[in-house]
Design an enzyme around this catalytic site. Structure first.
Site, PDB file in Angstrom:
ATOM      1  N   SER A   1       0.846  -1.194   0.000  1.00 40.20           N
ATOM      2  CA  SER A   1       0.000   0.000   0.000  1.00 40.20           C
ATOM      3  C   SER A   1       0.878   1.240   0.000  1.00 40.20           C
ATOM      4  O   SER A   1       1.672   1.463   0.914  1.00 40.20           O
ATOM      5  CB  SER A   1      -0.884   0.013   1.240  1.00 40.20           C
TER       6      SER A   1
ATOM      7  N   HIS B   1      -1.259  -1.113  -4.374  1.00 37.51           N
ATOM      8  CA  HIS B   1      -2.535  -0.794  -3.706  1.00 37.51           C
ATOM      9  C   HIS B   1      -2.597   0.711  -3.419  1.00 37.51           C
ATOM     10  O   HIS B   1      -1.720   1.264  -2.754  1.00 37.51           O
ATOM     11  CB  HIS B   1      -2.601  -1.600  -2.405  1.00 37.51           C
TER      12      HIS B   1
ATOM     13  N   ASP C   1      -4.808   3.788  -1.783  1.00 39.37           N
ATOM     14  CA  ASP C   1      -5.881   4.070  -0.824  1.00 39.37           C
ATOM     15  C   ASP C   1      -6.441   5.466  -1.042  1.00 39.37           C
ATOM     16  O   ASP C   1      -5.767   6.468  -0.780  1.00 39.37           O
ATOM     17  CB  ASP C   1      -5.328   3.952   0.600  1.00 39.37           C
TER      18      ASP C   1
ATOM     19  N   MET D   1      -8.991   8.192   0.220  1.00 41.88           N
ATOM     20  CA  MET D   1      -9.789   8.553   1.411  1.00 41.88           C
ATOM     21  C   MET D   1     -10.343   9.957   1.224  1.00 41.88           C
ATOM     22  O   MET D   1      -9.647  10.831   0.693  1.00 41.88           O
ATOM     23  CB  MET D   1      -8.902   8.525   2.655  1.00 41.88           C
TER      24      MET D   1
ATOM     25  N   HIS E   1      -8.504   1.209  -3.797  1.00 45.25           N
ATOM     26  CA  HIS E   1      -9.391   0.941  -2.657  1.00 45.25           C
ATOM     27  C   HIS E   1     -10.065   2.258  -2.287  1.00 45.25           C
ATOM     28  O   HIS E   1      -9.426   3.170  -1.763  1.00 45.25           O
ATOM     29  CB  HIS E   1      -8.517   0.390  -1.509  1.00 45.25           C
TER      30      HIS E   1
ATOM     31  N   MET F   1     -12.128   4.405  -0.125  1.00 43.17           N
ATOM     32  CA  MET F   1     -12.711   4.612   1.214  1.00 43.17           C
ATOM     33  C   MET F   1     -13.386   5.972   1.200  1.00 43.17           C
ATOM     34  O   MET F   1     -12.902   6.950   1.787  1.00 43.17           O
ATOM     35  CB  MET F   1     -11.597   4.536   2.269  1.00 43.17           C
TER      36      MET F   1
ATOM     37  N   MET G   1     -11.268  -5.977   5.419  1.00 43.94           N
ATOM     38  CA  MET G   1     -10.440  -5.066   6.228  1.00 43.94           C
ATOM     39  C   MET G   1     -10.118  -5.715   7.573  1.00 43.94           C
ATOM     40  O   MET G   1     -11.014  -6.162   8.288  1.00 43.94           O
ATOM     41  CB  MET G   1     -11.199  -3.754   6.516  1.00 43.94           C
TER      42      MET G   1
ATOM     43  N   GLY H   1      -2.664   3.960   8.086  1.00 48.08           N
ATOM     44  CA  GLY H   1      -1.716   2.857   8.036  1.00 48.08           C
ATOM     45  C   GLY H   1      -1.172   2.611   9.438  1.00 48.08           C
ATOM     46  O   GLY H   1      -1.368   3.419  10.353  1.00 48.08           O
ATOM     47  N   GLY H   2      -0.516   1.487   9.623  1.00 50.99           N
ATOM     48  CA  GLY H   2       0.206   1.218  10.862  1.00 50.99           C
ATOM     49  C   GLY H   2      -0.645   0.821  12.057  1.00 50.99           C
ATOM     50  O   GLY H   2      -0.177   0.874  13.196  1.00 50.99           O
TER      51      GLY H   2
ATOM     52  N   ASP I   1      -6.561  -6.557   4.129  1.00 46.81           N
ATOM     53  CA  ASP I   1      -5.919  -5.239   4.192  1.00 46.81           C
ATOM     54  C   ASP I   1      -5.946  -4.698   5.620  1.00 46.81           C
ATOM     55  O   ASP I   1      -7.020  -4.495   6.182  1.00 46.81           O
ATOM     56  CB  ASP I   1      -6.700  -4.300   3.243  1.00 46.81           C
TER      57      ASP I   1
ATOM     58  N   GLY J   1      -2.703  -4.073   8.877  1.00 51.75           N
ATOM     59  CA  GLY J   1      -1.906  -4.735   9.913  1.00 51.75           C
ATOM     60  C   GLY J   1      -1.312  -6.066   9.495  1.00 51.75           C
ATOM     61  O   GLY J   1      -0.944  -6.888  10.342  1.00 51.75           O
TER      62      GLY J   1
ATOM     63  N   GLY K   1       1.213  -2.214   4.112  1.00 48.41           N
ATOM     64  CA  GLY K   1       1.737  -0.850   4.012  1.00 48.41           C
ATOM     65  C   GLY K   1       2.961  -0.671   4.867  1.00 48.41           C
ATOM     66  O   GLY K   1       4.098  -0.786   4.399  1.00 48.41           O
ATOM     67  N   SER K   2       2.754  -0.446   6.168  1.00 49.65           N
ATOM     68  CA  SER K   2       3.878  -0.136   7.058  1.00 49.65           C
ATOM     69  C   SER K   2       4.862  -1.299   7.169  1.00 49.65           C
ATOM     70  O   SER K   2       6.065  -1.066   7.316  1.00 49.65           O
ATOM     71  CB  SER K   2       3.362   0.264   8.442  1.00 49.65           C
TER      72      SER K   2
HETATM   73  C1  DX5 Z   1      -6.083   1.466   5.766  1.00 48.36           C
HETATM   74  C2  DX5 Z   1      -5.739   1.190   4.321  1.00 48.36           C
HETATM   75  C3  DX5 Z   1      -4.654   0.210   4.188  1.00 48.36           C
HETATM   76  C4  DX5 Z   1      -3.356   0.631   4.846  1.00 48.36           C
HETATM   77  C5  DX5 Z   1      -2.647  -0.593   5.304  1.00 48.36           C
HETATM   78  O1  DX5 Z   1      -7.200   2.263   5.852  1.00 48.36           O
HETATM   79  O2  DX5 Z   1      -6.850   0.720   3.605  1.00 48.36           O
HETATM   80  O3  DX5 Z   1      -4.449  -0.147   2.831  1.00 48.36           O
HETATM   81  O4  DX5 Z   1      -2.512   1.353   3.999  1.00 48.36           O
HETATM   82  O5  DX5 Z   1      -1.551  -0.205   6.036  1.00 48.36           O
HETATM   83  P1  DX5 Z   1      -0.885  -1.168   7.097  1.00 48.36           P
HETATM   84  O6  DX5 Z   1      -0.407  -2.358   6.362  1.00 48.36           O
HETATM   85  O7  DX5 Z   1       0.217  -0.338   7.684  1.00 48.36           O
HETATM   86  O8  DX5 Z   1      -1.954  -1.504   8.110  1.00 48.36           O
HETATM   87 ZN    ZN Z   2      -6.402  -0.213   1.566  1.00 47.42          ZN
END
Ligand code: DX5
Ligand code: ZN
Length: 217
Positions: A7, A32, A34, A36, A65, A67, A136, A143-144, A174, A176, A196-197
């Site tokens: 991500s 990926h 995101d 928002m 994705h 959101m 999810m 993230g994180g 998706d 953690g 992501g992280s």
């Molecule tokens: C969260 C996003 C994820 C996010 C995942 O709202 O949809 O795609 O980037 O990040 P990690 O892997 O750090 O949880």
């Molecule tokens: Zn995502």
């Protein structure tokens, strides 16, 4: 074969071009993105102009994705740009069939995303119409965050039903995701892991991606 979708949310936004090159070279299968809107989730990222540039530049499939509270306004445009995967949230859209059709008519793989508290059974009526489901494993927006283990059960239930009625359905997870939970996510039936992280938080992207593929239960 499990697909790894880093991500970009956790990448260095000042150096996006370099980050995309590095993540491709490190063996990422999918990118990926995101989106928002500060309304469906309490955070803002980027929108169509940035996606357009990334699509022109990237060499691997793009997964958007959404959101956002009104995903319908994005779908036709993403279809015109031949985006590979697009998901919108079950909790944000009243006209699921109509929007899936908009995406699939332009050749996009269409998916529904589910927040952790939304039962997976809510999408069973449309399971045959879907290309993928995004489960999810954190509450979307950042993230994180820490992984929520209740998703194992949701993946298992979804995989069981999909194997009977839509065996090509891909399950994407998706939030953690790391090398500790990846083996169990894969064994429950996941096809795509978003991270992501875990990937961008290390200096060695290749090693991180490989470690998500390696460990099987
Ligand atoms: C969260 C996003 C994820 C996010 C995942 O709202 O949809 O795609 O980037 O990040 P990690 O892997 O750090 O949880
Ligand atoms: Zn995502």
């Amino acid at each position: 074969m499990i697909k790894i979708a880093p991500s970009l949310l956790s990448a260095d936004f000042i150096r996006l071009e370099e980050e995309i090159c590095k993540i491709q070279d490190a063996g990422a299968d999918i990118l990926h993105l995101d989106v928002m809107d500060g309304h469906f989730v309490p955070n803002l990222t980027f929108g169509l102009p940035v996606i357009k540039q990334i699509k022109k530049f990237a060499k691997i499939p793009i997964d958007v994705h959404l959101m956002v509270s009104n995903p319908d306004v994005y779908l036709e445009t993403l279809g015109k740009w031949n985006i590979d995967y697009v998901s919108f949230h079950q909790e944000a859209e009243n006209h699921i069939h109509r929007q899936l059709k908009v995406l699939q008519d332009s050749g996009v793989k269409a998916g529904i995303a589910l927040n952790p508290a939304t039962p997976v059974e809510t999408i069973f009526p449309v399971i045959s119409d879907l290309d993928f489901v995004l489960i999810m494993s954190v509450n979307p927006g950042f993230g994180g965050q820490s992984f929520i283990p209740l998703v194992y059960d949701k993946i298992e239930k979804l995989r069981k039903l999909a194997d009977q009625v839509n065996p090509d359905l891909e399950i994407e997870v998706d939030g953690g995701v790391n090398n500790i939970n990846a083996p169990k996510l894969i064994s429950k039936g996941s096809d795509i892991l978003v991270a992501g992280s875990f990937v961008f938080g290390s200096a060695d992207y290749k090693n991180q991606i490989q470690s998500l593929r390696d460990n099987h239960v």
